[in-house]
Design a protein around this motif. Sequence first.
Motif, short mmCIF file in Angstrom:
data_model
loop_
_atom_site.label_atom_id
_atom_site.label_comp_id
_atom_site.label_asym_id
_atom_site.label_seq_id
_atom_site.Cartn_x
_atom_site.Cartn_y
_atom_site.Cartn_z
N UNK A 174 40.21 40.50 47.11
CA UNK A 174 40.64 39.43 48.01
C UNK A 174 41.31 38.32 47.20
N UNK A 175 42.60 38.52 46.94
CA UNK A 175 43.35 37.62 46.07
C UNK A 175 44.68 37.26 46.71
N UNK A 176 45.35 36.27 46.12
CA UNK A 176 46.67 35.88 46.62
C UNK A 176 47.45 35.16 45.54
N UNK A 177 48.77 35.30 45.62
CA UNK A 177 49.69 34.48 44.83
C UNK A 177 50.03 33.25 45.66
N UNK A 178 50.09 32.09 45.00
CA UNK A 178 50.33 30.83 45.71
C UNK A 178 51.73 30.31 45.46
N UNK A 179 52.28 29.66 46.45
CA UNK A 179 53.56 28.96 46.27
C UNK A 179 53.37 27.79 45.31
N UNK A 180 54.47 27.28 44.80
CA UNK A 180 54.40 26.22 43.79
C UNK A 180 53.64 24.99 44.24
N UNK A 181 53.74 24.66 45.52
CA UNK A 181 53.05 23.48 46.04
C UNK A 181 51.54 23.61 45.92
N UNK A 182 51.03 24.85 45.92
CA UNK A 182 49.59 25.09 45.80
C UNK A 182 49.18 25.49 44.40
N UNK A 183 50.07 26.20 43.69
CA UNK A 183 49.73 26.75 42.37
C UNK A 183 49.62 25.68 41.29
N UNK A 184 50.45 24.66 41.37
CA UNK A 184 50.41 23.51 40.47
C UNK A 184 50.45 23.91 38.99
N UNK B 280 39.12 35.06 55.96
CA UNK B 280 38.91 35.70 54.67
C UNK B 280 38.97 34.62 53.60
N UNK B 281 38.16 34.76 52.57
CA UNK B 281 38.21 33.85 51.43
C UNK B 281 38.88 34.57 50.27
N UNK B 282 39.95 33.97 49.75
CA UNK B 282 40.71 34.59 48.66
C UNK B 282 40.58 33.74 47.40
N UNK C 296 50.92 31.71 51.01
CA UNK C 296 50.03 32.65 50.33
C UNK C 296 50.64 34.05 50.42
N UNK C 297 50.87 34.68 49.28
CA UNK C 297 51.28 36.08 49.26
C UNK C 297 50.02 36.88 48.94
N UNK C 298 49.40 37.44 49.96
CA UNK C 298 48.06 37.99 49.86
C UNK C 298 48.06 39.47 49.49
N UNK C 299 46.95 39.91 48.89
CA UNK C 299 46.77 41.34 48.71
C UNK C 299 46.65 41.98 50.09
#
Length: 253
Positions: free
Chosen positions: A63-73, A101-103, A125-128
């Motif tokens: 349960x993972x995700x890639x974050x956009x720049x605004x969130x990834x920091x 779901x919690x990622x 969020x680009x999620x699995x």
Amino acid sequence: MAGTNVYSVFIVFCLILVLERANGQSNGWMAGHATYYGASQNPTSLGGACGYDNTFHAGFGVDTAALSGALFRGGEACGACFQLTCDAHQDPKWCLRGTAVTITATNFCPPNNNGGWCDLPRQHFDMSLPAFSKIARVGSEGIIPVLYRRVPCRRTGGVRFTLKGQSNFNLVMVTNVGGSGDVRAAWIKGSKSSVWVAMHRNWGVNWQSNMDVRNQALSFKLTLADGKTLQFSNAVPSTWRFGETFTSQNQFT
């Protein structure tokens, strides 16, 4: 008159809810969007921009995700946990109602600077695929509106320290961190010294120090983004070797 007052209170309450939704907020929830990456990709092996070697080894599964720049920091959000639910009010066709779901943040969703979903200032969020499938139907549309919020990370076992590098170049991968999950600052101390040495983020969850601590027991101190600090005394024995992982006896909660 009493009935009129009750009706007025109800109208005000409804207006507050409307304003919260217009501002992308409702009881701590924020508005964003989500996609999922291809079913042919194995989420357990996608350490991505955070540097995890394997998401099961890191302690949080698929349960993972890639974050956009605004969130990834710039990597500061690596290891943070977010709860997501599909916004069925906006998309009743694809959303699974009443599910969440919690990622864990493990990767960066790069912008294309041409109106893409991961461009600033979008919250994306680009999620699995396994995580996405828990809140929405998988179909040709691929993009869903979501509500999300930061939540504490629930981890099993202690914090894990994987030792990398060579001689006086030490790279420590810190994983399975509970609490807020995202490490803001880290220190290391060898058993031959009484001084804590600040480490700096090399990339993602990998922290670097330029000192030779071979043949020493190692202690670590971590401060999370929420301000909590925890010390891990003698978490690594003096017999350690590069490439090994050691688990602490304590954990952030």
